[in-house]
Design a protein around this motif. Structure first.
Motif, PDB file in Angstrom:
ATOM      1  N   TYR A  11       0.739  -1.441   0.251  1.00 31.82           N
ATOM      2  CA  TYR A  11       0.190  -0.040   0.247  1.00 31.82           C
ATOM      3  C   TYR A  11       0.917   1.591  -0.061  1.00 31.82           C
ATOM      4  O   TYR A  11       0.535   1.892  -0.436  1.00 31.82           O
ATOM      5  CB  TYR A  11      -1.149   0.059   1.062  1.00 31.82           C
ATOM      6  N   ASN A  35      -4.795   7.807  -7.959  1.00 33.45           N
ATOM      7  CA  ASN A  35      -5.768   6.662  -8.177  1.00 33.45           C
ATOM      8  C   ASN A  35      -6.094   6.384  -9.463  1.00 33.45           C
ATOM      9  O   ASN A  35      -6.659   5.736  -9.997  1.00 33.45           O
ATOM     10  CB  ASN A  35      -6.976   7.246  -6.880  1.00 33.45           C
ATOM     11  N   HIS A  51       0.932   3.897  -2.877  1.00 38.13           N
ATOM     12  CA  HIS A  51       0.000   5.057  -3.331  1.00 38.13           C
ATOM     13  C   HIS A  51       0.812   6.446  -2.269  1.00 38.13           C
ATOM     14  O   HIS A  51       1.112   6.995  -2.542  1.00 38.13           O
ATOM     15  CB  HIS A  51      -1.475   4.879  -3.274  1.00 38.13           C
ATOM     16  N   ASP A  85      -3.898  13.207  -5.148  1.00 33.82           N
ATOM     17  CA  ASP A  85      -3.997  11.820  -4.750  1.00 33.82           C
ATOM     18  C   ASP A  85      -4.972  10.740  -5.939  1.00 33.82           C
ATOM     19  O   ASP A  85      -4.951   9.885  -6.302  1.00 33.82           O
ATOM     20  CB  ASP A  85      -4.978  11.434  -2.858  1.00 33.82           C
ATOM     21  N   HIS A 130      -1.263  11.203   4.600  1.00 35.00           N
ATOM     22  CA  HIS A 130      -3.086  10.388   4.035  1.00 35.00           C
ATOM     23  C   HIS A 130      -4.055  10.404   4.421  1.00 35.00           C
ATOM     24  O   HIS A 130      -5.262  10.903   4.224  1.00 35.00           O
ATOM     25  CB  HIS A 130      -3.080  11.680   2.678  1.00 35.00           C
ATOM     26  N   ASP A 131      -3.326   8.811   4.109  1.00 31.63           N
ATOM     27  CA  ASP A 131      -4.238   7.466   4.468  1.00 31.63           C
ATOM     28  C   ASP A 131      -5.093   6.876   5.631  1.00 31.63           C
ATOM     29  O   ASP A 131      -5.417   6.283   5.904  1.00 31.63           O
ATOM     30  CB  ASP A 131      -4.306   6.750   2.809  1.00 31.63           C
TER      31      ASP A 131
HETATM   32 MN    MN Z   1      -5.205   8.036  -1.514  1.00 27.14          MN
END
Ligand code: MN
Length: 740
Positions: free
Chosen positions: A62, A160, A65, A156, A90-91
């Protein structure tokens, strides 16, 4: 055996993560200090640990990202340390055990606030089934505190979109359409053109894969043809630029897939008709003091070889676009008969065009941090623009970047730069004085608006003209630009001079009749008497009937070739209050009182006993204490007045001024039925635009009687109103009544 494989796999992954992290550090060229690097490292470590058990849909770790998002933020948007830290984290709050509180403890309030914003956007925008502009705007506004939230969100979203392949088809469609609806326009408004283009292309890839594939393939196939074309087109220009010792770079990029698609769709043409429409860009490496002149020199070289289309010259250098875009565009005819757009700009301008305001502020003075803050403030201003409706929000995300100027588009898409508060009339005069003079209306974004309404940045304005139109005095209240003001005043003066000539002739005739010398001195004396600026004003007022030259004979007497106002003599002799004041009037036998004349020296009142209005036969009656009263000649009191006090009667007539309204009474009788009163008042106020002072309705046994006091201009006006009322179904009688 599988155990070992997994270990090797993890080891490679670990190396790959570190490689990507180092790559991010290289991109973060704004984060130079040890403290910056330390903060980024800390954020990276925390994110890495927090996401350690998570994988993306692709199966990748992950952490790829957040690293990628941070990379985009640093390299493609040009953001600094705080943003990189936030992008890495951010996540975490949304997807891991880390709380906002933890973030604040470790990185402080600022970072926590940004992360909070990103988490909320994610909850509201990303999680909801259907996106609503209203929600989006609310979120943006609550987060406008720190615009970095939006910029990181764009990074972001871009990542994506780049990795959308592995998602379910449903998710792909949702994310892709959101992107085209919200994020691409957002990127565009912020001047992030490269990101905007990529977002659009990627959206198309998922919303319309076949078309996307077709265009991509055809672009590939035509690549060599296009390259050859560009090369041969550029060759002479390059030689000339070299000869003149320019430092430059030439970019010959085709249009984006999305823009080709858009053109095919909007013009309903096949790929073959749009694919080779492309722009060639010359980027000059010029010092800032020379960049403008260098761009124009390069323009001159280009047009030495190719014929430019004069309608297609766009000078965004003298007038940059609101979002900071600067460039010189021209469209020239190539030897093969194709139009080619040539964009000429400096390196600095190019960077702004690609990266938006982040690049812009780089070139301004002040410390790095201050400049960045100033930029963020500008963006916040756009977001806080309170006028925008939720649904218009994205559209209104326009060019409000400069506070005291607005940018207005012509119907053809040309840009005009006007001071804030300018109206459509200002815009008309800005286009051309003649357009201003003949302007009768304006359409803003295809809607008719009053000429007095201030325009907003980004409005597209179409001016409606007619040859018959002339500038009006009240226009001066509608304009704020000096160009428009001066032009209107000039036109009014010209018009006034023309009209004044007639007045001058009238006065001349009067002077001849009275045997007065027709001299400038005497004109000035009369003008002064009426408190006017100069004789021109006097001539003008006589011409438009505001001053009656026929009065001059008793208002002035001649002494040594110079006029003297009689009132000076009169006031000397009648300075003691004289109850028989009217005698003075009486002596002016053939004097006619002109009612409605503002300049008139006599005080008069319209008598309430008969309510005379223009058009009525009237006379003036001199009262002892209340000035002159005007009665209708058929007033019930008239006979008595005229027979007993004939010496106190003055002749009177109406001026033909339309602007004055007089009170008159109308009596309406008819059959009382539902809605009739409404119908009557409707006709009076809406249809005929007559003002009512009072209205009363009585109903007895199914018959109503209404009394309405209205303001009318004259008898004709009143007759017109009465006949309109007579045809109302149910109305039996309409009569004028005198006393109120
Ligand atoms: Mn994100």
């Amino acid at each position: 055996m599988p155990h070992t494989a997994k270990n090797i796999n993890l080891e490679i992954e670990k190396q790959e993560i570190l490689r990507r992290y180092k790559c991010l550090l290289r991109a973060a060229h704004k984060s130079k200090t040890a403290k910056d690097k330390q903060l980024i490292r800390k954020a990276f470590d925390i994110a890495l640990n927090a996401h350690k058990d998570m994988r993306r849909k692709t199966g990748e770790p992950y952490i790829y990202h957040p690293i990628a998002v941070a990379h985009i933020a640093a390299e493609e948007i040009g953001l600094g340390t705080t943003s990189i830290v936030c992008a890495l984290l951010h996540d975490t709050v949304e997807d891991t055990d880390i709380t906002l509180h933890d973030i604040e403890r470790m990185f402080g309030k600022k970072v926590a606030k940004i992360i909070d914003g990103l988490t909320k956007i994610s909850e509201v925008v990303d999680q909801s089934a259907s996106i609503q502009a209203e929600n989006f705007r609310k979120i943006l506004l609550t987060l406008a505190d720190d615009v970095r939230v939006i910029l990181i969100k764009l990074a972001d979203r871009l990542h994506n979109m780049r990795t959308l392949e592995s998602m379910h088809r449903n998710k792909q469609l949702k994310i892709a359409s959101e992107t085209i609806y919200l994020y691409a326009p957002l990127a565009h408004r912020l001047g992030l053109y490269t990101i905007k283009s990529e977002l659009e292309d990627l959206s198309l890839k998922y919303t319309d894969p076949e078309v996307y594939e077709e265009i991509t393939q055809k672009l590939k196939k035509t690549q060599s043809v296009r390259t050859r074309f560009i090369n041969s087109f550029m060759a002479p220009i390059q030689r000339a630029l070299d000869q003149h010792h320019f430092k430059y770079e030439i970019k010959g990029r085709p249009k984006s897939i999305f823009s080709i698609y858009n053109k095919m769709k909007s013009k309903n043409v096949p790929f073959e008709e749009v694919y080779d429409v492309f722009a060639i860009r010359i980027v000059l490496d010029s010092p800032s003091e020379l960049e403008k002149s260098d761009c124009w020199r390069a323009y001159s070289l280009v047009t030495d070889f190719y014929q430019p289309n004069p309608d297609r010259l766009r000078d965004w250098i003298s007038t940059p676009k609101g979002n900071g875009y600067e460039s010189l565009h021209t469209t020239v005819m190539s030897p093969t008969g194709k139009w080619v757009e040539v964009q000429i700009r400096s390196k600095r301008m190019d960077e702004i065009a690609e990266k938006g305001f982040a690049a812009h502020w780089k070139y301004k003075e002040g410390s790095e941090e201050n400049r960045f803050d100033a930029w963020l403030n500008k963006i916040r201003d756009i977001l806080e623009n309170p006028e925008s409706d939720a649904l218009d929000f994205i559209d209104d995300f326009k060019l409000n970047l400069f506070a005291d100027e607005i940018f207005i588009f012509t119907p053809k898409g040309d840009l005009k730069n006007l001071p804030k508060g300018s109206t459509a009339l200002d815009f008309a005069f800005d286009i051309h004085t003649q357009v201003g003079y003949h302007c009768i209306g304006a359409k803003v974004n295809n809607k008719l608006i009053p000429l007095s309404e201030p325009l907003k940045s980004g409005d597209q304005v179409e001016i409606i003209t007619t040859k018959k139109q002339k500038p009006k005095e009240d226009w001066l209240n509608y304009v704020i630009t000096s160009k428009a003001k001066v032009a209107i005043k000039n036109a009014l003066n010209e018009e006034k001079k023309k009209i004044a000539l007639e007045g001058k002739e009238i006065i001349q005739r009067k002077f001849e009749h009275l045997k007065w010398p027709f001299t400038n001195t005497n004109h000035t004396i009369i003008a002064k008497y009426y408190s006017l600026k100069d004789p021109l004003d006097l001539f003008y007022r006589v011409a438009i009937n505001k001053i009656e030259a026929s009065h001059f004979g008793h208002l002035f007497t001649l002494e040594k070739n110079k006029l003297i106002p009689t009132s000076q003599i009169v006031s000397k002799t009648t300075s003691q209050a004289n109850p028989e004041n009217y005698v003075d009037l009486k002596s002016r036998k053939d004097e006619t009182l002109v009612i409605g004349e503002t300049m008139d020296t006599f005080e008069y009142k319209l008598s309430p006993c008969c309510n005379p209005i223009p058009g009525d036969e009237v006379f003036g009656f001199i009262t002892i204490s209340d000035g002159i009263k005007i009665h209708k000649t058929n007033c019930p009191n008239a006979v008595q007045l005229m027979s007993n006090y004939a010496y106190r009667i003055v002749k009177a007539r109406w001026t033909n001024q339309e602007s004055i309204a007089f009170l008159a009474g109308i009596k309406v009788t008819g059959i009382d039925k539902v809605g009739i009163v409404n119908e009557i008042t409707q006709i009076i106020s809406s249809e005929l635009n007559v003002n009512m002072r009072s209205i009363s309705f009585d109903s007895i046994d199914g018959i109503f009687e209404g009394k309405i006091m209205v303001f009318v201009h004259d008898t004709n006006h009143l007759i017109q109103l009465c006949s309109k009322l007579k045809i109302v179904d149910g109305v039996i009688h309409v009569t004028r009544f005198d006393s109120n």
